[in-house]
Design a protein around this motif. Structure first.
Motif, PDB file in Angstrom:
ATOM      1  N   SER A  89       3.457  -8.176   4.736  1.00 57.71           N
ATOM      2  CA  SER A  89       2.899  -9.508   4.446  1.00 57.71           C
ATOM      3  C   SER A  89       1.381  -9.529   4.602  1.00 57.71           C
ATOM      4  CB  SER A  89       3.535 -10.568   5.351  1.00 57.71           C
ATOM      5  OG  SER A  89       3.111 -10.410   6.699  1.00 57.71           O
ATOM      6  N   LEU A  90       0.825  -8.592   5.362  1.00 55.56           N
ATOM      7  CA  LEU A  90      -0.625  -8.542   5.570  1.00 55.56           C
ATOM      8  C   LEU A  90      -1.376  -8.022   4.340  1.00 55.56           C
ATOM      9  CD1 LEU A  90      -0.690  -7.142   9.202  1.00 55.56           C
ATOM     10  CD2 LEU A  90      -1.299  -9.457   8.484  1.00 55.56           C
ATOM     11  N   VAL A  91      -0.695  -7.280   3.473  1.00 54.32           N
ATOM     12  CA  VAL A  91      -1.364  -6.678   2.316  1.00 54.32           C
ATOM     13  C   VAL A  91      -0.846  -7.215   0.982  1.00 54.32           C
ATOM     14  CG1 VAL A  91      -1.969  -4.564   3.552  1.00 54.32           C
ATOM     15  CG2 VAL A  91       0.207  -4.691   2.313  1.00 54.32           C
ATOM     16  N   LYS A  92       0.063  -8.157   1.020  1.00 52.16           N
ATOM     17  CA  LYS A  92       0.713  -8.608  -0.226  1.00 52.16           C
ATOM     18  C   LYS A  92      -0.265  -9.182  -1.247  1.00 52.16           C
ATOM     19  CE  LYS A  92       1.951 -13.257   1.072  1.00 52.16           C
ATOM     20  NZ  LYS A  92       1.896 -13.808   2.316  1.00 52.16           N
ATOM     21  N   ASP A  93      -1.440  -9.641  -0.793  1.00 50.37           N
ATOM     22  CA  ASP A  93      -2.417 -10.191  -1.732  1.00 50.37           C
ATOM     23  C   ASP A  93      -3.461  -9.178  -2.176  1.00 50.37           C
ATOM     24  OD1 ASP A  93      -1.220 -12.704  -1.811  1.00 50.37           O
ATOM     25  OD2 ASP A  93      -2.314 -13.385  -0.043  1.00 50.37           O
ATOM     26  N   ASP A  94      -3.359  -7.935  -1.702  1.00 49.77           N
ATOM     27  CA  ASP A  94      -4.260  -6.897  -2.196  1.00 49.77           C
ATOM     28  C   ASP A  94      -4.006  -6.713  -3.689  1.00 49.77           C
ATOM     29  OD1 ASP A  94      -4.926  -6.627   0.438  1.00 49.77           O
ATOM     30  OD2 ASP A  94      -4.320  -4.523   0.627  1.00 49.77           O
ATOM     31  N   PRO A  95      -5.041  -6.490  -4.492  1.00 50.55           N
ATOM     32  CA  PRO A  95      -4.837  -6.345  -5.949  1.00 50.55           C
ATOM     33  C   PRO A  95      -3.757  -5.343  -6.339  1.00 50.55           C
ATOM     34  CG  PRO A  95      -7.155  -6.585  -5.481  1.00 50.55           C
ATOM     35  CD  PRO A  95      -6.453  -6.477  -4.146  1.00 50.55           C
ATOM     36  N   PRO A  96      -3.707  -4.121  -5.763  1.00 51.19           N
ATOM     37  CA  PRO A  96      -2.642  -3.209  -6.192  1.00 51.19           C
ATOM     38  C   PRO A  96      -1.245  -3.724  -5.840  1.00 51.19           C
ATOM     39  CG  PRO A  96      -4.146  -2.099  -4.645  1.00 51.19           C
ATOM     40  CD  PRO A  96      -4.611  -3.505  -4.813  1.00 51.19           C
ATOM     41  N   CYS A  97      -1.150  -4.516  -4.767  1.00 50.59           N
ATOM     42  CA  CYS A  97       0.154  -5.030  -4.341  1.00 50.59           C
ATOM     43  C   CYS A  97       0.642  -6.140  -5.261  1.00 50.59           C
ATOM     44  CB  CYS A  97       0.072  -5.537  -2.906  1.00 50.59           C
ATOM     45  SG  CYS A  97      -0.467  -4.280  -1.750  1.00 50.59           S
ATOM     46  N   ARG A  99       0.051  -6.204  -8.454  1.00 52.18           N
ATOM     47  CA  ARG A  99       0.495  -5.546  -9.684  1.00 52.18           C
ATOM     48  C   ARG A  99       1.826  -4.824  -9.487  1.00 52.18           C
ATOM     49  NH1 ARG A  99      -5.008  -4.487  -9.893  1.00 52.18           N
ATOM     50  NH2 ARG A  99      -4.772  -2.392  -9.049  1.00 52.18           N
ATOM     51  N   GLN A 100       1.968  -4.139  -8.349  1.00 53.35           N
ATOM     52  CA  GLN A 100       3.185  -3.373  -8.075  1.00 53.35           C
ATOM     53  C   GLN A 100       3.493  -3.463  -6.580  1.00 53.35           C
ATOM     54  OE1 GLN A 100       2.967   0.719  -9.229  1.00 53.35           O
ATOM     55  NE2 GLN A 100       5.155   1.024  -9.002  1.00 53.35           N
ATOM     56  N   PRO A 101       4.213  -4.522  -6.158  1.00 53.92           N
ATOM     57  CA  PRO A 101       4.465  -4.758  -4.733  1.00 53.92           C
ATOM     58  C   PRO A 101       5.064  -3.572  -3.988  1.00 53.92           C
ATOM     59  CG  PRO A 101       5.147  -6.645  -6.021  1.00 53.92           C
ATOM     60  CD  PRO A 101       4.789  -5.556  -6.997  1.00 53.92           C
ATOM     61  N   SER A 102       5.928  -2.809  -4.605  1.00 52.43           N
ATOM     62  CA  SER A 102       6.572  -1.698  -3.894  1.00 52.43           C
ATOM     63  C   SER A 102       5.577  -0.620  -3.484  1.00 52.43           C
ATOM     64  CB  SER A 102       7.690  -1.092  -4.743  1.00 52.43           C
ATOM     65  OG  SER A 102       7.150  -0.547  -5.934  1.00 52.43           O
ATOM     66  N   SER A 103       4.432  -0.530  -4.165  1.00 51.82           N
ATOM     67  CA  SER A 103       3.443   0.498  -3.822  1.00 51.82           C
ATOM     68  C   SER A 103       2.795   0.224  -2.472  1.00 51.82           C
ATOM     69  CB  SER A 103       2.367   0.591  -4.906  1.00 51.82           C
ATOM     70  OG  SER A 103       1.585  -0.587  -4.918  1.00 51.82           O
ATOM     71  N   THR A 106       4.617   1.345   1.489  1.00 53.74           N
ATOM     72  CA  THR A 106       4.655   2.696   2.044  1.00 53.74           C
ATOM     73  C   THR A 106       3.825   2.771   3.325  1.00 53.74           C
ATOM     74  OG1 THR A 106       2.710   3.484   0.842  1.00 53.74           O
ATOM     75  CG2 THR A 106       4.854   3.654  -0.289  1.00 53.74           C
ATOM     76  N   ALA A 107       4.213   3.681   4.199  1.00 53.88           N
ATOM     77  CA  ALA A 107       3.458   3.885   5.437  1.00 53.88           C
ATOM     78  C   ALA A 107       2.028   4.317   5.119  1.00 53.88           C
ATOM     79  CB  ALA A 107       4.161   4.930   6.302  1.00 53.88           C
ATOM     80  N   ASP A 108       1.840   5.151   4.101  1.00 56.31           N
ATOM     81  CA  ASP A 108       0.493   5.605   3.748  1.00 56.31           C
ATOM     82  C   ASP A 108      -0.415   4.435   3.392  1.00 56.31           C
ATOM     83  OD1 ASP A 108       1.021   8.285   4.188  1.00 56.31           O
ATOM     84  OD2 ASP A 108       1.473   8.716   2.080  1.00 56.31           O
ATOM     85  N   TYR A 109       0.086   3.510   2.575  1.00 52.31           N
ATOM     86  CA  TYR A 109      -0.740   2.370   2.178  1.00 52.31           C
ATOM     87  C   TYR A 109      -1.075   1.504   3.388  1.00 52.31           C
ATOM     88  CZ  TYR A 109      -2.710  -1.436  -0.451  1.00 52.31           C
ATOM     89  OH  TYR A 109      -3.590  -2.383  -0.939  1.00 52.31           O
ATOM     90  N   LEU A 110      -0.078   1.223   4.214  1.00 50.46           N
ATOM     91  CA  LEU A 110      -0.307   0.398   5.397  1.00 50.46           C
ATOM     92  C   LEU A 110      -1.262   1.086   6.375  1.00 50.46           C
ATOM     93  CD1 LEU A 110       3.328  -0.897   5.926  1.00 50.46           C
ATOM     94  CD2 LEU A 110       1.373  -2.226   5.124  1.00 50.46           C
ATOM     95  N   ASN A 111      -1.105   2.389   6.565  1.00 49.18           N
ATOM     96  CA  ASN A 111      -1.985   3.122   7.478  1.00 49.18           C
ATOM     97  C   ASN A 111      -3.437   3.072   7.016  1.00 49.18           C
ATOM     98  OD1 ASN A 111       0.342   5.822   8.391  1.00 49.18           O
ATOM     99  ND2 ASN A 111       0.377   3.652   8.835  1.00 49.18           N
ATOM    100  N   GLN A 112      -3.669   3.132   5.697  1.00 44.97           N
ATOM    101  CA  GLN A 112      -5.035   3.028   5.171  1.00 44.97           C
ATOM    102  C   GLN A 112      -5.645   1.661   5.482  1.00 44.97           C
ATOM    103  OE1 GLN A 112      -5.186   4.101   1.015  1.00 44.97           O
ATOM    104  NE2 GLN A 112      -4.028   5.974   1.392  1.00 44.97           N
ATOM    105  N   ALA A 113      -4.779   0.669   5.686  1.00 46.04           N
ATOM    106  CA  ALA A 113      -5.241  -0.682   6.028  1.00 46.04           C
ATOM    107  C   ALA A 113      -5.246  -0.892   7.544  1.00 46.04           C
ATOM    108  CB  ALA A 113      -4.343  -1.718   5.352  1.00 46.04           C
ATOM    109  N   ASN A 114      -5.136   0.198   8.312  1.00 48.11           N
ATOM    110  CA  ASN A 114      -5.116   0.152   9.784  1.00 48.11           C
ATOM    111  C   ASN A 114      -3.919  -0.614  10.340  1.00 48.11           C
ATOM    112  OD1 ASN A 114      -7.360   1.776  10.103  1.00 48.11           O
ATOM    113  ND2 ASN A 114      -8.770   0.046  10.106  1.00 48.11           N
TER     114      ASN A 114
END
Length: 173
Positions: A89-97, A99-103, A106-114
Motif C-alpha cells: 500500500s505504500l508504493v501503490k501510487d508509484d507510476p510503475p505500480c 501501470r502494472q500493480p503486480s510488479s 516483489t521484495a526487490d521493488y519494496l526493498n528499493q523503496a526501503n
C-alpha cells in the motif's frame, strides 16, 4: 429547560457517538525491545540492528490473521503503512505500480523503496545513500522503524518501534 436548550442537548447527544475513536491502542506495547545499537548512536555501515521479543511468535507469511504471530515490517527513513494495510500500500501510487500493480509486490521493488519484510530479530543495513559531495558537513541522521505484520502481511495495530542513528563515514568513531 427551554425548548431550544433541549434541542441543542439532543443534537450534541446524537453527534458525540459519531465522533468516537475506535481501534486505537492507548497502552504501551512492550512486546519488542531494540537492543543494539542504542538510540541516537553513532555507527558505521554496515550496521546490524537487533531486538528481542516477548509474546509474539515469528511465523513468516502464512496467510493467518493473528495478533500474536507473524513477522516484521522494517522501514528505513520512511513511515510504515497504516494498521490493517500491507507494505504494498505504500508504493501503490508509484507510476510503475499504477501501470502494472503486480510488479510492485516483489521484495526487490519494496526493498528499493526501503521497505523490508523480516523473519528474524536482526536486520543489517549495508548501505544508505551518501549525502551529496557539495553538501554542508552535517550529521547524517537516519531512522529505522519496526512494526508487527500478521501472516497475511497486514500491519498489526499501531505499535511502532523506532531507532535513530547517526552514520559516521569518516572511518573513525
Amino acid at each position: 429547560m427551554t425548548r431550544r436548550w433541549r434541542a441543542i442537548v439532543l443534537l450534541l447527544a446524537l453527534l458525540f457517538p459519531a465522533c468516537a475513536v475506535h481501534g486505537l491502542n492507548f497502552r504501551q506495547d512492550k512486546r519488542l525491545t531494540i537492543i543494539t545499537p542504542k538510540d541516537r548512536a553513532k555507527v558505521r555501515l554496515p550496521v546490524t540492528i537487533q531486538w528481542t521479543l516477548y509474546d509474539f511468535r515469528i511465523t513468516g507469511p502464512d496467510s493467518e490473521d493473528r495478533r500474536d504471530a507473524g513477522y516484521f515490517g522494517v522501514y528505513v527513513d520512511r513511515a510504515p503503512q497504516p494498521p490493517g494495510e500491507t507494505q504494498v500500500s505504500l508504493v501503490k501510487d508509484d507510476p510503475p505500480c499504477r501501470r502494472q500493480p503486480s510488479s510492485c509486490e516483489t521484495a526487490d521493488y519494496l526493498n528499493q523503496a526501503n521497505i523490508f519484510a523480516v523473519t528474524t530479530t536482526t536486520f543489517t543495513i549495508d548501505q544508505l545513500p551518501a549525502p551529496p559531495t557539495n553538501a554542508v558537513k552535517r550529521r547524517e541522521l537516519h531512522e529505522m522503524t519496526i512494526v508487527f505484520l500478521n501472516g497475511r502481511g497486514e500491519r498489526i495495530g499501531e505499535s511502532a518501534y523506532r531507532l535513530q542513528f547517526e552514520v559516521d563515514r569518516s572511518g573513525t568513531l
